[in-house]
Motif scaffolding. Structure first.
Motif, PDB file in Angstrom:
ATOM      1  N   MET A  73      38.351  37.417  56.467  1.00 20.83           N
ATOM      2  CA  MET A  73      37.603  36.184  56.313  1.00 20.83           C
ATOM      3  C   MET A  73      37.774  35.692  54.884  1.00 20.83           C
ATOM      4  SD  MET A  73      34.058  36.925  58.241  1.00 20.83           S
ATOM      5  CE  MET A  73      33.900  35.626  59.410  1.00 20.83           C
ATOM      6  N   ARG A  74      37.763  34.393  54.755  1.00 21.76           N
ATOM      7  CA  ARG A  74      37.846  33.772  53.438  1.00 21.76           C
ATOM      8  C   ARG A  74      36.550  33.037  53.156  1.00 21.76           C
ATOM      9  NH1 ARG A  74      43.840  31.153  53.592  1.00 21.76           N
ATOM     10  NH2 ARG A  74      44.888  33.032  54.281  1.00 21.76           N
ATOM     11  N   PHE A  75      36.060  33.229  51.953  1.00 27.56           N
ATOM     12  CA  PHE A  75      34.797  32.619  51.568  1.00 27.56           C
ATOM     13  C   PHE A  75      34.987  31.632  50.434  1.00 27.56           C
ATOM     14  CE2 PHE A  75      33.550  36.491  53.672  1.00 27.56           C
ATOM     15  CZ  PHE A  75      32.478  36.093  54.430  1.00 27.56           C
ATOM     16  N   LYS A  76      34.101  30.672  50.386  1.00 31.06           N
ATOM     17  CA  LYS A  76      34.019  29.688  49.314  1.00 31.06           C
ATOM     18  C   LYS A  76      32.564  29.627  48.875  1.00 31.06           C
ATOM     19  CE  LYS A  76      38.203  27.800  50.094  1.00 31.06           C
ATOM     20  NZ  LYS A  76      39.243  27.489  49.203  1.00 31.06           N
ATOM     21  N   VAL A  77      32.340  29.094  47.692  1.00 27.53           N
ATOM     22  CA  VAL A  77      30.983  28.862  47.232  1.00 27.53           C
ATOM     23  C   VAL A  77      30.856  27.367  46.933  1.00 27.53           C
ATOM     24  CG1 VAL A  77      31.442  29.425  44.791  1.00 27.53           C
ATOM     25  CG2 VAL A  77      29.138  29.637  45.710  1.00 27.53           C
ATOM     26  N   ILE A 122      20.407  24.522  40.488  1.00 29.17           N
ATOM     27  CA  ILE A 122      21.725  24.733  41.071  1.00 29.17           C
ATOM     28  C   ILE A 122      21.504  25.455  42.393  1.00 29.17           C
ATOM     29  CG2 ILE A 122      23.994  25.835  40.832  1.00 29.17           C
ATOM     30  CD1 ILE A 122      23.476  23.690  38.719  1.00 29.17           C
ATOM     31  N   ILE A 123      22.006  24.872  43.458  1.00 31.26           N
ATOM     32  CA  ILE A 123      21.934  25.506  44.780  1.00 31.26           C
ATOM     33  C   ILE A 123      23.308  26.102  45.056  1.00 31.26           C
ATOM     34  CG2 ILE A 123      21.480  25.211  47.243  1.00 31.26           C
ATOM     35  CD1 ILE A 123      19.963  22.623  46.448  1.00 31.26           C
ATOM     36  N   MET A 124      23.330  27.381  45.395  1.00 36.80           N
ATOM     37  CA  MET A 124      24.584  28.069  45.661  1.00 36.80           C
ATOM     38  C   MET A 124      24.624  28.481  47.128  1.00 36.80           C
ATOM     39  SD  MET A 124      26.156  31.422  43.753  1.00 36.80           S
ATOM     40  CE  MET A 124      24.862  32.525  44.278  1.00 36.80           C
ATOM     41  N   PHE A 125      25.637  27.976  47.835  1.00 39.37           N
ATOM     42  CA  PHE A 125      25.868  28.353  49.230  1.00 39.37           C
ATOM     43  C   PHE A 125      27.155  29.177  49.278  1.00 39.37           C
ATOM     44  CE2 PHE A 125      23.781  24.165  49.577  1.00 39.37           C
ATOM     45  CZ  PHE A 125      22.785  24.420  50.492  1.00 39.37           C
ATOM     46  N   LEU A 126      27.091  30.408  49.721  1.00 41.89           N
ATOM     47  CA  LEU A 126      28.277  31.232  49.941  1.00 41.89           C
ATOM     48  C   LEU A 126      28.593  31.139  51.420  1.00 41.89           C
ATOM     49  CD1 LEU A 126      30.356  33.243  48.818  1.00 41.89           C
ATOM     50  CD2 LEU A 126      28.759  35.054  49.450  1.00 41.89           C
ATOM     51  N   ILE A 127      29.765  30.581  51.746  1.00 40.47           N
ATOM     52  CA  ILE A 127      30.054  30.277  53.151  1.00 40.47           C
ATOM     53  C   ILE A 127      31.488  30.645  53.515  1.00 40.47           C
ATOM     54  CG2 ILE A 127      28.364  28.433  53.341  1.00 40.47           C
ATOM     55  CD1 ILE A 127      30.627  26.469  52.816  1.00 40.47           C
ATOM     56  N   GLU A 128      31.719  30.787  54.799  1.00 38.97           N
ATOM     57  CA  GLU A 128      33.063  30.990  55.311  1.00 38.97           C
ATOM     58  C   GLU A 128      33.789  29.654  55.175  1.00 38.97           C
ATOM     59  OE1 GLU A 128      36.415  32.430  57.037  1.00 38.97           O
ATOM     60  OE2 GLU A 128      35.481  30.664  57.892  1.00 38.97           O
ATOM     61  N   GLU A 129      35.061  29.698  54.790  1.00 34.46           N
ATOM     62  CA  GLU A 129      35.752  28.479  54.378  1.00 34.46           C
ATOM     63  C   GLU A 129      35.837  27.389  55.454  1.00 34.46           C
ATOM     64  OE1 GLU A 129      39.754  28.994  53.072  1.00 34.46           O
ATOM     65  OE2 GLU A 129      40.392  29.904  54.936  1.00 34.46           O
ATOM     66  N   LYS A 154      27.646  36.941  62.463  1.00 35.65           N
ATOM     67  CA  LYS A 154      27.476  35.498  62.694  1.00 35.65           C
ATOM     68  C   LYS A 154      28.717  34.737  62.253  1.00 35.65           C
ATOM     69  CE  LYS A 154      24.225  31.717  61.868  1.00 35.65           C
ATOM     70  NZ  LYS A 154      24.943  30.584  61.574  1.00 35.65           N
ATOM     71  N   PHE A 155      29.276  35.087  61.091  1.00 37.40           N
ATOM     72  CA  PHE A 155      30.499  34.442  60.608  1.00 37.40           C
ATOM     73  C   PHE A 155      31.650  34.661  61.590  1.00 37.40           C
ATOM     74  CE2 PHE A 155      28.812  35.115  56.091  1.00 37.40           C
ATOM     75  CZ  PHE A 155      28.358  33.809  55.994  1.00 37.40           C
ATOM     76  N   LYS A 156      31.810  35.898  62.072  1.00 38.31           N
ATOM     77  CA  LYS A 156      32.889  36.193  63.008  1.00 38.31           C
ATOM     78  C   LYS A 156      32.751  35.381  64.291  1.00 38.31           C
ATOM     79  CE  LYS A 156      33.904  40.943  61.618  1.00 38.31           C
ATOM     80  NZ  LYS A 156      33.818  42.355  62.019  1.00 38.31           N
ATOM     81  N   LYS A 157      31.528  35.276  64.807  1.00 40.27           N
ATOM     82  CA  LYS A 157      31.292  34.512  66.033  1.00 40.27           C
ATOM     83  C   LYS A 157      31.633  33.038  65.824  1.00 40.27           C
ATOM     84  CE  LYS A 157      27.720  33.276  69.395  1.00 40.27           C
ATOM     85  NZ  LYS A 157      28.349  32.003  69.651  1.00 40.27           N
ATOM     86  N   GLU A 158      31.231  32.481  64.699  1.00 41.23           N
ATOM     87  CA  GLU A 158      31.518  31.071  64.417  1.00 41.23           C
ATOM     88  C   GLU A 158      33.013  30.824  64.303  1.00 41.23           C
ATOM     89  OE1 GLU A 158      29.239  30.160  60.943  1.00 41.23           O
ATOM     90  OE2 GLU A 158      27.369  29.993  62.069  1.00 41.23           O
ATOM     91  N   VAL A 159      33.735  31.746  63.665  1.00 34.99           N
ATOM     92  CA  VAL A 159      35.181  31.601  63.532  1.00 34.99           C
ATOM     93  C   VAL A 159      35.839  31.683  64.901  1.00 34.99           C
ATOM     94  CG1 VAL A 159      37.273  32.696  62.642  1.00 34.99           C
ATOM     95  CG2 VAL A 159      35.286  32.402  61.156  1.00 34.99           C
ATOM     96  N   ARG A 160      35.426  32.661  65.717  1.00 38.29           N
ATOM     97  CA  ARG A 160      35.983  32.788  67.074  1.00 38.29           C
ATOM     98  C   ARG A 160      35.711  31.535  67.889  1.00 38.29           C
ATOM     99  NH1 ARG A 160      34.393  38.355  66.824  1.00 38.29           N
ATOM    100  NH2 ARG A 160      32.346  37.794  67.605  1.00 38.29           N
TER     101      ARG A 160
END
Length: 115
Positions: free
Chosen positions: A1-5, A57-64, A105-111
């Motif tokens: 998985m690749r993440f962005k902020v 500053i709001i920081m969201f760490l999310i799947e790309e 949850k990230f894996k399910k969303e990507v699938r």
């Protein structure tokens, strides 16, 4: 998985609105960091003391794959199209640890999106 902020600088009175918009768009959470900043306009002063508005500053760490959706939601909720309301930008994330509770949850969303 690749993440962005996604980092979004917003006035304190709209933090909850922006966080809620990000979560509704798919973010699993956010970190809020108190901050202050300066912009193109000079800060007002009162007897030599700066009257800068407090920002967060709001920081969201999310799947790309969620970047565009969440960034658009954050920008709309924060009304970033108006001057002086805030700014948001995206940075790549090299490595992540501590997301075990969210990985499924990230894996399910990507699938669901790609398969």
């Amino acid at each position: 998985m690749r993440f962005k902020v996604i980092l979004a600088s917003v006035k304190t009175d709209i933090v909850d609105t922006v966080v809620d918009a990000g979560k509704k768009a798919g973010a699993t959470g956010a970190t809020i960091i108190p901050a202050r900043g300066t912009g193109i306009r000079e800060a007002k002063t009162f007897f030599g003391l700066s009257l800068e508005a407090q920002t967060d500053i709001i920081m969201f760490l999310i799947e790309e794959h969620l970047v565009d959706t969440i960034l658009d939601a954050v920008g709309t909720a924060g009304r970033f199209d108006k001057p002086g309301t805030g700014i948001a930008f995206v940075l790549p994330v090299e490595r992540v640890i501590g997301l075990e509770s969210q990985i499924e949850k990230f894996k399910k969303e990507v699938r669901d999106q790609y398969l």
